[in-house]
Design a protein around this motif. Structure first.
Motif, PDB file in Angstrom:
ATOM      1  N   GLY A  35      -5.403 -52.912  97.841  1.00 43.46           N
ATOM      2  CA  GLY A  35      -4.475 -52.405  96.852  1.00 43.46           C
ATOM      3  C   GLY A  35      -3.340 -51.609  97.448  1.00 43.46           C
ATOM      4  O   GLY A  35      -2.914 -51.883  98.577  1.00 43.46           O
ATOM      5  N   VAL A  48      -2.183 -45.761  93.867  1.00 46.38           N
ATOM      6  CA  VAL A  48      -1.466 -46.449  92.801  1.00 46.38           C
ATOM      7  C   VAL A  48      -2.475 -47.320  92.041  1.00 46.38           C
ATOM      8  O   VAL A  48      -2.787 -47.062  90.878  1.00 46.38           O
ATOM      9  N   VAL A  49      -2.974 -48.330  92.725  1.00 46.59           N
ATOM     10  CA  VAL A  49      -3.974 -49.201  92.105  1.00 46.59           C
ATOM     11  C   VAL A  49      -4.661 -50.014  93.184  1.00 46.59           C
ATOM     12  O   VAL A  49      -4.029 -50.410  94.172  1.00 46.59           O
ATOM     13  N   THR A  50      -5.959 -50.236  93.001  1.00 45.49           N
ATOM     14  CA  THR A  50      -6.703 -51.136  93.875  1.00 45.49           C
ATOM     15  C   THR A  50      -7.466 -52.137  93.033  1.00 45.49           C
ATOM     16  O   THR A  50      -7.686 -51.913  91.834  1.00 45.49           O
ATOM     17  N   THR A  57     -10.358 -53.172  88.707  1.00 48.31           N
ATOM     18  CA  THR A  57      -9.219 -52.370  89.158  1.00 48.31           C
ATOM     19  C   THR A  57      -9.474 -50.881  88.977  1.00 48.31           C
ATOM     20  O   THR A  57     -10.252 -50.464  88.118  1.00 48.31           O
ATOM     21  N   ASN A  58      -8.781 -50.109  89.796  1.00 47.04           N
ATOM     22  CA  ASN A  58      -8.801 -48.650  89.714  1.00 47.04           C
ATOM     23  C   ASN A  58      -7.359 -48.202  89.871  1.00 47.04           C
ATOM     24  O   ASN A  58      -6.750 -48.430  90.921  1.00 47.04           O
ATOM     25  N   SER A  59      -6.785 -47.586  88.835  1.00 43.16           N
ATOM     26  CA  SER A  59      -5.366 -47.261  88.886  1.00 43.16           C
ATOM     27  C   SER A  59      -5.100 -45.826  88.456  1.00 43.16           C
ATOM     28  O   SER A  59      -5.875 -45.216  87.722  1.00 43.16           O
ATOM     29  N   LYS A  64      -0.526 -46.884  84.551  1.00 41.21           N
ATOM     30  CA  LYS A  64      -1.228 -47.751  83.594  1.00 41.21           C
ATOM     31  C   LYS A  64      -0.270 -48.233  82.515  1.00 41.21           C
ATOM     32  O   LYS A  64       0.539 -47.460  81.989  1.00 41.21           O
ATOM     33  N   THR A  68       0.824 -53.894  87.377  1.00 41.26           N
ATOM     34  CA  THR A  68      -0.304 -54.821  87.320  1.00 41.26           C
ATOM     35  C   THR A  68      -0.584 -55.346  88.720  1.00 41.26           C
ATOM     36  O   THR A  68       0.334 -55.811  89.397  1.00 41.26           O
ATOM     37  N   ILE A  69      -1.842 -55.276  89.114  1.00 38.80           N
ATOM     38  CA  ILE A  69      -2.232 -55.806  90.411  1.00 38.80           C
ATOM     39  C   ILE A  69      -2.952 -57.131  90.219  1.00 38.80           C
ATOM     40  O   ILE A  69      -3.685 -57.316  89.239  1.00 38.80           O
ATOM     41  N   LEU A  80       1.631 -56.641  93.528  1.00 38.46           N
ATOM     42  CA  LEU A  80       1.799 -55.534  92.593  1.00 38.46           C
ATOM     43  C   LEU A  80       3.064 -55.780  91.791  1.00 38.46           C
ATOM     44  O   LEU A  80       4.171 -55.728  92.332  1.00 38.46           O
TER      45      LEU A  80
END
Length: 121
Positions: A35, A48-50, A57-59, A64, A68-69, A80
């Motif tokens: 991420g 940021v996000v993974t 996902t973890n953001s 949010k 979008t990843i 991303l």
């Protein structure tokens, strides 16, 4: 060894969009998660996000609904999509990957060199 190569940064007006890409290469068995982190001037690097290999996902709350990843496991690549960019999104964005290399049983963390994203009119 493992290399992470980012692309897609640049200057964008507030409200605009950018898409970042990060491709991992090398002797890779698995990557989990993969991420993005970012670091603004004078601030600590932050999540940021993974996304995990299974798509979880973890953001950060701040992105949010805007960022979008996505992930292509076959290509060891993450994307991303950043929409509705704000001036406070300005930072160097670093690709992140936790990798198990071929022939190893433990994970190692790798970072890309970073790509600049600037939200400014």
């Amino acid at each position: 060894q493992v290399q992470l190569v980012e692309s897609g940064g640049g200057l964008v007006q507030p409200g605009g969009s950018l898409r970042l890409s990060c491709a991992a290469s090398g002797s890779i068995t698995s990557i989990n998660p993969m991420g993005w982190y970012r670091q603004a001037p004078g601030k600590k690097r932050e999540l940021v996000v993974t996304v995990s290999s299974s798509g979880v996902t973890n953001s950060a709350d701040s992105v949010k609904g805007r960022f979008t990843i996505s992930r292509d496991n076959a290509k060891n690549t993450v994307y991303l999509q950043m929409n509705s960019l704000k001036p406070e999104d300005t930072a160097v964005y670093y690709c992140y990957a936790r990798v198990i290399r071929i022939g190893y049983s433990y994970e190692s963390v790798y970072w890309g060199r970073g790509t600049q994203v600037t939200g400014s009119s």
